[in-house]
Write an enzyme that holds these catalytic residues in place. Structure first.
Site, short mmCIF file in Angstrom:
data_model
loop_
_atom_site.label_atom_id
_atom_site.label_comp_id
_atom_site.label_asym_id
_atom_site.label_seq_id
_atom_site.Cartn_x
_atom_site.Cartn_y
_atom_site.Cartn_z
N LYS A 199 -10.53 6.98 -10.43
CA LYS A 199 -9.80 7.48 -9.25
C LYS A 199 -8.55 6.63 -9.05
O LYS A 199 -8.60 5.40 -9.12
CB LYS A 199 -10.69 7.36 -8.00
CG LYS A 199 -12.01 8.13 -8.12
CD LYS A 199 -12.94 7.83 -6.95
CE LYS A 199 -13.39 6.38 -6.93
NZ LYS A 199 -14.43 6.09 -5.91
N THR B 276 -6.62 6.67 4.97
CA THR B 276 -7.31 7.02 3.73
C THR B 276 -8.74 6.47 3.67
O THR B 276 -9.35 6.45 2.61
CB THR B 276 -6.53 6.45 2.53
OG1 THR B 276 -6.39 5.03 2.74
CG2 THR B 276 -5.16 7.07 2.38
N GLY C 96 -12.47 6.21 3.39
CA GLY C 96 -13.53 7.14 2.98
C GLY C 96 -13.15 8.12 1.89
O GLY C 96 -13.93 9.03 1.58
N THR C 97 -11.98 7.94 1.27
CA THR C 97 -11.58 8.88 0.20
C THR C 97 -12.58 8.88 -0.95
O THR C 97 -12.95 9.93 -1.46
CB THR C 97 -10.19 8.52 -0.37
OG1 THR C 97 -10.18 7.12 -0.65
CG2 THR C 97 -9.07 8.88 0.57
N GLY C 98 -13.02 7.67 -1.36
CA GLY C 98 -13.91 7.55 -2.52
C GLY C 98 -15.27 8.17 -2.22
O GLY C 98 -15.83 8.91 -3.05
N CYS C 99 -15.83 7.88 -1.04
CA CYS C 99 -17.13 8.45 -0.67
C CYS C 99 -17.01 9.97 -0.60
O CYS C 99 -17.91 10.70 -1.05
CB CYS C 99 -17.59 7.92 0.69
SG CYS C 99 -17.77 6.13 0.70
N1 LIG Z 1 -2.55 9.08 -0.81
C1 LIG Z 1 -3.30 9.87 -1.59
N2 LIG Z 1 -2.88 11.11 -1.93
C2 LIG Z 1 -3.64 11.90 -2.70
N3 LIG Z 1 -4.83 11.56 -3.20
C3 LIG Z 1 -5.30 10.34 -2.91
C4 LIG Z 1 -4.57 9.42 -2.09
N4 LIG Z 1 -5.31 8.28 -1.95
C5 LIG Z 1 -6.44 8.49 -2.65
N5 LIG Z 1 -6.43 9.70 -3.24
C6 LIG Z 1 -7.51 10.29 -4.04
O1 LIG Z 1 -8.72 10.01 -3.36
C7 LIG Z 1 -9.78 9.94 -4.30
C8 LIG Z 1 -10.51 8.61 -4.10
O2 LIG Z 1 -9.74 7.60 -4.73
P1 LIG Z 1 -9.66 6.08 -4.29
O3 LIG Z 1 -9.04 5.35 -5.42
O4 LIG Z 1 -8.99 6.02 -2.96
O5 LIG Z 1 -11.20 5.75 -4.14
P2 LIG Z 1 -11.94 4.48 -3.50
O6 LIG Z 1 -11.10 3.27 -3.66
O7 LIG Z 1 -13.29 4.47 -4.06
O8 LIG Z 1 -11.96 4.92 -1.99
P3 LIG Z 1 -12.41 4.08 -0.70
O9 LIG Z 1 -11.11 3.67 -0.02
O10 LIG Z 1 -13.17 5.08 0.10
O11 LIG Z 1 -13.23 2.93 -1.17
C9 LIG Z 1 -9.13 10.11 -5.68
O12 LIG Z 1 -9.17 11.46 -6.05
C10 LIG Z 1 -7.70 9.68 -5.40
O13 LIG Z 1 -6.78 10.18 -6.34
C1 LIG Z 2 -20.91 1.89 3.91
C2 LIG Z 2 -19.69 1.98 3.07
N1 LIG Z 2 -19.78 2.51 1.84
C3 LIG Z 2 -18.69 2.62 1.06
C4 LIG Z 2 -17.47 2.16 1.52
C5 LIG Z 2 -16.24 2.27 0.63
O1 LIG Z 2 -15.29 3.08 1.18
C6 LIG Z 2 -17.41 1.62 2.81
N2 LIG Z 2 -16.23 1.16 3.33
N3 LIG Z 2 -18.53 1.53 3.56
#
Ligand SMILES: Nc1ncnc2c1ncn2[C@@H]1O[C@H](COP(=O)(O)OP(=O)(O)OP(=O)(O)O)[C@@H](O)[C@H]1O
Ligand SMILES: Cc1ncc(CO)c(N)n1
Length: 282
Positions: free
Chosen positions: A186, A219, A221-224
């Site tokens: 990601k 942003t 929670g994007t990864g979850c």
């Molecule tokens: N500003 C943005 N515009 C478009 N897509 C985005 C943006 N930021 C994140 N994404 C997308 O969001 C999804 C999650 O990616 P990200 O790298 O943010 O995950 P993460 O680090 O695990 O997230 P978290 O912040 O929840 O821990 C991917 O598909 C990424 O491309």
């Molecule tokens: C509980 C929990 N899981 C995952 C993440 C990663 O976004 C977070 N910030 N908090």
């Protein structure tokens, strides 16, 4: 014995997804984001909590792990009765919890499993220790249908730095060798035009997944959210690549409707399908 009245009860068949993850008190990430995402895919969500974080849009101020026995009991209670069409793992926190989760998933022969290897936050802060990383790599990742590291997690797993799209592609090929059926790197942590660009590799197909970069600070929670949407789509019997492409579309829309709540990074807006559409003029 109590006699139940003989009336036909309405019933609905619905796919079920289980999330094994931590609680985010702020409601933007973790189990809260997963269950909300499942609901917006019309998939019934169940959960096994691994830890409780005191967290808001600014920071995480405390993390309490649940005993591994409690995590096992929650998984068993759900799977033995309700079942699970697909499962995701999120924040597993420590090696002990990872080991019991890996053991349980192995015994259930889960064939639709998304592993979000929550190790490092998008800002680069390490969330788990070396023993936990080793357990994740050796026992959980080989069971994954799709593994979804962010930029920093991919750097650890591939043992290389990631700055360019070619770096992302090379890392995806290296991480694939750890044994998951597919890898999605990601790109939310990438700089400039690469922010929001993801790389997929499943041993045959190497694909760059792009939507658009959304210019928002909110942003959280994007990864979850993307991994939960992938899990819901797998529960709906989509192929892993289709499940991922559809999940990215959902996540991008949720980012366009991100919530300006709290003083810091607000969460993505899972609710967008329910928001009133803009009125047509005329
Ligand atoms: N500003 C943005 N515009 C478009 N897509 C985005 C943006 N930021 C994140 N994404 C997308 O969001 C999804 C999650 O990616 P990200 O790298 O943010 O995950 P993460 O680090 O695990 O997230 P978290 O912040 O929840 O821990 C991917 O598909 C990424 O491309
Ligand atoms: C509980 C929990 N899981 C995952 C993440 C990663 O976004 C977070 N910030 N908090």
């Amino acid at each position: 014995m109590v006699q139940r009245p003989r009336v036909s009860q309405p019933s609905v068949k619905i796919p079920v997804a289980l999330t094994i993850a931590g609680s985010d008190s702020g409601g933007g990430a973790g189990v809260q984001a997963d269950l909300r995402t499942f609901a917006f895919h019309c998939v019934h969500g169940t959960s096994a909590l691994t830890c409780i974080t005191a967290q808001n849009t600014l920071s995480v101020t405390r993390v309490d792990a649940l005993p591994p026995e409690s995590v096992i009991a929650q998984i068993d209670a759900v799977v033995n009765d309700i079942g699970a069409d697909a499962i995701k793992t999120g924040m597993l926190l420590n090696a002990e919890i990872m080991a019991v989760v890996a053991e349980r998933l192995q015994s259930y022969h889960c064939d639709r499993l998304v592993v979000d290897p929550v190790m490092v936050s998008r800002t680069g802060v390490c969330l788990i220790d070396d023993e936990a990383i080793a357990t994740l790599r050796d026992r959980l990742i080989p069971q994954a249908t799709v593994l979804t590291p962010n930029r920093y997690e991919a750097q650890i797993l591939a043992k290389q730095e990631i700055h360019t799209l070619d770096d992302m592609k090379a890392a995806a090929e290296t991480i694939f060798k750890l044994g998951s059926q597919a890898v999605l790197i990601k790109g939310g942590g990438m700089r400039g035009k690469l922010c929001g660009v993801d790389v997929w590799f499943d041993g045959e197909t190497l694909e760059v997944l792009r939507t658009e970069t959304v210019g928002t600070h909110h942003t959280h929670g994007t990864g979850c959210t993307i991994s939960a949407a992938m899990t819901a789509n797998l529960a709906l019997k989509q192929s892993p690549l289709e499940a991922t492409k559809q999940a990215k579309i959902y996540l991008t829309q949720a980012l366009h409707h991100a919530l300006a709540i709290g003083e810091g990074q607000g969460p993505v807006g899972h609710y967008f399908p329910l928001l009133p559409s803009p009125k047509l003029s005329g």
